[in-house]
Design a protein around this motif. Structure first.
Motif, PDB file in Angstrom:
ATOM      1  N   GLY A 193       0.802  -1.202   0.000  1.00  0.00           N
ATOM      2  CA  GLY A 193       0.000   0.000   0.000  1.00  0.00           C
ATOM      3  C   GLY A 193       0.839   1.257   0.000  1.00  0.00           C
ATOM      4  N   ALA A 194       0.176   2.400  -0.117  1.00  0.00           N
ATOM      5  CA  ALA A 194       0.888   3.672  -0.202  1.00  0.00           C
ATOM      6  C   ALA A 194       0.314   4.733   0.740  1.00  0.00           C
ATOM      7  CB  ALA A 194       0.866   4.191  -1.637  1.00  0.00           C
ATOM      8  N   SER A 195      -0.439   4.306   1.744  1.00  0.00           N
ATOM      9  CA  SER A 195      -0.898   5.244   2.765  1.00  0.00           C
ATOM     10  C   SER A 195       0.293   5.560   3.678  1.00  0.00           C
ATOM     11  CB  SER A 195      -2.037   4.626   3.572  1.00  0.00           C
ATOM     12  OG  SER A 195      -1.554   3.515   4.322  1.00  0.00           O
ATOM     13  N   PRO A 196       0.186   6.548   4.545  1.00  0.00           N
ATOM     14  CA  PRO A 196       1.332   6.880   5.408  1.00  0.00           C
ATOM     15  C   PRO A 196       1.894   5.699   6.189  1.00  0.00           C
ATOM     16  CG  PRO A 196      -0.295   8.625   5.513  1.00  0.00           C
ATOM     17  CD  PRO A 196      -0.911   7.529   4.693  1.00  0.00           C
ATOM     18  N   TYR A 197       1.027   4.796   6.658  1.00  0.00           N
ATOM     19  CA  TYR A 197       1.524   3.642   7.409  1.00  0.00           C
ATOM     20  C   TYR A 197       1.974   2.515   6.493  1.00  0.00           C
ATOM     21  CZ  TYR A 197      -0.049   5.641  11.831  1.00  0.00           C
ATOM     22  OH  TYR A 197      -0.201   6.450  12.927  1.00  0.00           O
ATOM     23  N   THR A 198       1.172   2.186   5.481  1.00  0.00           N
ATOM     24  CA  THR A 198       1.519   1.046   4.624  1.00  0.00           C
ATOM     25  C   THR A 198       2.682   1.358   3.692  1.00  0.00           C
ATOM     26  OG1 THR A 198      -0.176   1.656   2.991  1.00  0.00           O
ATOM     27  CG2 THR A 198      -0.791   0.071   4.711  1.00  0.00           C
ATOM     28  N   MET A 199       2.970   2.622   3.473  1.00  0.00           N
ATOM     29  CA  MET A 199       4.165   2.960   2.716  1.00  0.00           C
ATOM     30  C   MET A 199       5.397   2.410   3.429  1.00  0.00           C
ATOM     31  SD  MET A 199       5.643   6.674   1.517  1.00  0.00           S
ATOM     32  CE  MET A 199       4.111   7.138   0.721  1.00  0.00           C
ATOM     33  N   GLY A 200       5.322   2.377   4.755  1.00  0.00           N
ATOM     34  CA  GLY A 200       6.419   1.799   5.528  1.00  0.00           C
ATOM     35  C   GLY A 200       6.497   0.294   5.373  1.00  0.00           C
ATOM     36  N   LEU A 201       5.331  -0.359   5.241  1.00  0.00           N
ATOM     37  CA  LEU A 201       5.328  -1.805   5.005  1.00  0.00           C
ATOM     38  C   LEU A 201       5.948  -2.136   3.657  1.00  0.00           C
ATOM     39  CD1 LEU A 201       1.749  -3.021   6.089  1.00  0.00           C
ATOM     40  CD2 LEU A 201       3.885  -3.275   7.361  1.00  0.00           C
ATOM     41  N   SER A 202       5.640  -1.325   2.658  1.00  0.00           N
ATOM     42  CA  SER A 202       6.137  -1.578   1.303  1.00  0.00           C
ATOM     43  C   SER A 202       7.646  -1.355   1.258  1.00  0.00           C
ATOM     44  CB  SER A 202       5.444  -0.654   0.302  1.00  0.00           C
ATOM     45  OG  SER A 202       4.050  -0.911   0.276  1.00  0.00           O
ATOM     46  N   ALA A 203       8.337  -2.278   0.620  1.00  0.00           N
ATOM     47  CA  ALA A 203       9.804  -2.213   0.577  1.00  0.00           C
ATOM     48  C   ALA A 203      10.290  -2.079  -0.858  1.00  0.00           C
ATOM     49  CB  ALA A 203      10.411  -3.444   1.248  1.00  0.00           C
ATOM     50  N   LEU A 204       9.729  -1.101  -1.540  1.00  0.00           N
ATOM     51  CA  LEU A 204      10.152  -0.725  -2.885  1.00  0.00           C
ATOM     52  C   LEU A 204      10.379   0.779  -2.873  1.00  0.00           C
ATOM     53  CD1 LEU A 204       7.516  -2.814  -4.836  1.00  0.00           C
ATOM     54  CD2 LEU A 204       9.976  -3.064  -5.156  1.00  0.00           C
ATOM     55  N   GLY A 205      11.634   1.196  -3.040  1.00  0.00           N
ATOM     56  CA  GLY A 205      11.961   2.618  -2.943  1.00  0.00           C
ATOM     57  C   GLY A 205      11.201   3.484  -3.920  1.00  0.00           C
ATOM     58  N   THR A 206      10.781   2.908  -5.037  1.00  0.00           N
ATOM     59  CA  THR A 206      10.050   3.671  -6.041  1.00  0.00           C
ATOM     60  C   THR A 206       8.654   4.053  -5.565  1.00  0.00           C
ATOM     61  OG1 THR A 206       9.535   1.517  -7.023  1.00  0.00           O
ATOM     62  CG2 THR A 206      11.260   2.802  -8.066  1.00  0.00           C
ATOM     63  N   TRP A 207       8.174   3.427  -4.479  1.00  0.00           N
ATOM     64  CA  TRP A 207       6.852   3.741  -3.952  1.00  0.00           C
ATOM     65  C   TRP A 207       6.932   4.595  -2.690  1.00  0.00           C
ATOM     66  CZ3 TRP A 207       2.439   3.019  -6.507  1.00  0.00           C
ATOM     67  CH2 TRP A 207       2.445   2.111  -7.587  1.00  0.00           C
ATOM     68  N   LYS A 208       8.102   5.185  -2.443  1.00  0.00           N
ATOM     69  CA  LYS A 208       8.273   6.056  -1.280  1.00  0.00           C
ATOM     70  C   LYS A 208       8.558   7.481  -1.739  1.00  0.00           C
ATOM     71  CE  LYS A 208      10.032   2.260   1.576  1.00  0.00           C
ATOM     72  NZ  LYS A 208       8.962   2.222   2.578  1.00  0.00           N
ATOM     73  N   TYR A 209       8.194   8.461  -0.898  1.00  0.00           N
ATOM     74  CA  TYR A 209       8.354   9.858  -1.240  1.00  0.00           C
ATOM     75  C   TYR A 209       9.535  10.459  -0.480  1.00  0.00           C
ATOM     76  CZ  TYR A 209       3.514   9.074  -2.687  1.00  0.00           C
ATOM     77  OH  TYR A 209       2.376   8.565  -3.250  1.00  0.00           O
ATOM     78  N   LYS A 210      10.365  11.180  -1.195  1.00  0.00           N
ATOM     79  CA  LYS A 210      11.506  11.845  -0.572  1.00  0.00           C
ATOM     80  C   LYS A 210      11.025  12.880   0.443  1.00  0.00           C
ATOM     81  CE  LYS A 210      15.814  14.182  -1.826  1.00  0.00           C
ATOM     82  NZ  LYS A 210      16.629  14.730  -2.954  1.00  0.00           N
ATOM     83  N   GLY A 211      11.613  12.849   1.634  1.00  0.00           N
ATOM     84  CA  GLY A 211      11.235  13.806   2.663  1.00  0.00           C
ATOM     85  C   GLY A 211       9.994  13.436   3.445  1.00  0.00           C
ATOM     86  N   PHE A 212       9.438  12.236   3.159  1.00  0.00           N
ATOM     87  CA  PHE A 212       8.208  11.796   3.823  1.00  0.00           C
ATOM     88  C   PHE A 212       8.555  10.652   4.778  1.00  0.00           C
ATOM     89  CE2 PHE A 212       4.332   9.338   4.271  1.00  0.00           C
ATOM     90  CZ  PHE A 212       3.343  10.317   4.366  1.00  0.00           C
ATOM     91  N   ALA A 213       8.443  10.912   6.083  1.00  0.00           N
ATOM     92  CA  ALA A 213       8.804   9.903   7.074  1.00  0.00           C
ATOM     93  C   ALA A 213       7.857   8.709   6.991  1.00  0.00           C
ATOM     94  CB  ALA A 213       8.767  10.501   8.474  1.00  0.00           C
ATOM     95  N   ASN A 214       8.409   7.510   7.001  1.00  0.00           N
ATOM     96  CA  ASN A 214       7.571   6.305   6.962  1.00  0.00           C
ATOM     97  C   ASN A 214       8.371   5.120   7.482  1.00  0.00           C
ATOM     98  OD1 ASN A 214       8.518   4.439   4.446  1.00  0.00           O
ATOM     99  ND2 ASN A 214       8.811   6.601   3.931  1.00  0.00           N
ATOM    100  N   GLY A 215       7.661   4.094   7.867  1.00  0.00           N
ATOM    101  CA  GLY A 215       8.334   2.851   8.233  1.00  0.00           C
ATOM    102  C   GLY A 215       8.801   2.743   9.659  1.00  0.00           C
TER     103      GLY A 215
END
Length: 354
Positions: A43-65
């Motif tokens: 997923g790509a919500s603020p919490y599930t973005m942390g679950l996802s382990a693909l850098g292409t699905w993360k936003y620079k400067g956005f704390a997650n995980g």
């Protein structure tokens, strides 16, 4: 699915479902740390973005995980030890391992990597949950070595955690042999999350668990404005009827091997096809620039192939860390004629670009 009685929480999307599963696991176990696999997408919500382990699905400067740890991916093609998978086609590295009583020898080695994460990064008995897709979707259709998931579930439970199966892409019969992807691994999860197929495009998702786990939610306020609304539930019920009436799972079981073997034949002739994999109608092709090094195909060349297929009448999905994999997850009602058309198009395009 999960043995015994079940409790279902309806939500609107896979991200919401995995969000709620995270909450349940943390409240139930009293632990905070969660483990997922590199290359996984949840997923790509603020919490599930942390679950996802693909850098292409993360936003620079956005704390997650925060509190999420990513273990080494047990990939039979790109992983450290190769492996055999549950598919009619095997990777070029299958010979690096052996299979005894249905368990691949590389499974223990990948589980060893998971155990290191637990030992070095998480308090003793401090795992809240382990999330895994039965076949990785956004990561490019990666399947795990035979026996891996069962051993991983056992290890996680020994360390206090719940096991969560993300069936957003593998559920509802798409893998052919089973209605749920986790059944193909011989495991029973504590929590199952599902979406996409449950509503056939309608915003509907669900979290399924045991009464024991669900009971802990009485100690927390949970509310979802549209989750479980009558229209969404009517759609979901109708979808289940169609799956049964039109026997779409059997269609996946019959056409999947035919598609995979056809793609394997094309791949054997093409220097750009590194790996063909999948089960049922959840199929992926990993494109490479070099079969020896397994280096990903250049994005511009990949896109040119994608465009050519599109112009000839076939639309393919993309996946993988560098978007170098073709994801093939057609409607579960396709026919053999549809598969033959796709194979003819793909063969023609690959001959041109090779």
């Amino acid at each position: 699915m999960i043995t015994g009685e079940k409790v279902v929480y309806f939500v609107n999307s896979g991200s919401e479902a995995n969000d709620l599963a995270m909450t349940m696991a943390r409240i139930y176990t009293g632990n905070f740390d969660i483990i997922t696999l590199r290359n996984g997408y949840h997923g790509a919500s603020p919490y599930t973005m942390g679950l996802s382990a693909l850098g292409t699905w993360k936003y620079k400067g956005f704390a997650n995980g925060f509190g999420v740890h990513h273990a080494s991916n047990p990939d039979p093609y790109q992983g450290l030890w190769g492996g055999h998978r549950d598919s009619v086609v095997q990777s070029s590295r299958a010979s690096e391992s052996t299979v005894v009583d249905g368990v691949c020898s590389s499974a223990d080695k990948y589980v060893g990597q998971l155990e290191e994460v637990i030992k070095y990064s998480i308090p003793k008995k401090g795992v809240a949950a382990f999330f895994a897709e039965s076949i990785q979707g956004g990561g490019g259709g990666v399947q795990f070595p035979l026996g891996y998931l069962k051993k991983a579930f056992e290890l996680v439970r020994e360390n206090g955690g719940l096991c969560v199966s993300d069936e957003v892409q593998t559920g509802f019969g798409r893998t052919g042999d089973h209605f749920w992807g986790f059944e193909g691994h011989g495991v029973i999860p504590d929590i199952v999350t599902t979406a996409k197929g449950i509503g056939n495009g309608f915003p509907l998702a669900a979290v399924v668990t045991t009464p024991e786990v669900a009971r802990t939610m009485s100690g927390a306020l949970h509310f979802n404005t549209f989750g479980g609304n009558p229209i969404a539930c009517a759609v979901g019920s109708a979808v289940l009827d169609v799956i049964e009436e039109e026997n779409t799972q059997e269609n996946c079981k019959n056409l999947g091997p035919y598609l995979l073997k056809g793609l394997q034949a094309i791949g054997n002739e093409s220097p750009l096809v590194g790996d063909v994999r999948g089960k049922g109608l959840m199929v992926s092709i990993e494109m490479v620039s070099d079969k020896v090094t397994r280096a990903p195909l250049d994005p511009q060349r990949w896109l040119a192939i994608w465009d050519e297929c599109k112009d000839l009448g076939v639309i393919l999905g993309m996946g993988g860390l560098t978007r170098h994999c073709f994801r093939i997850k057609p409607a579960m009602i396709i026919t053999k004629a549809d598969v033959d058309f796709f194979l003819a198009v793909f063969k023609q395009v690959m001959a041109k670009y090779a």
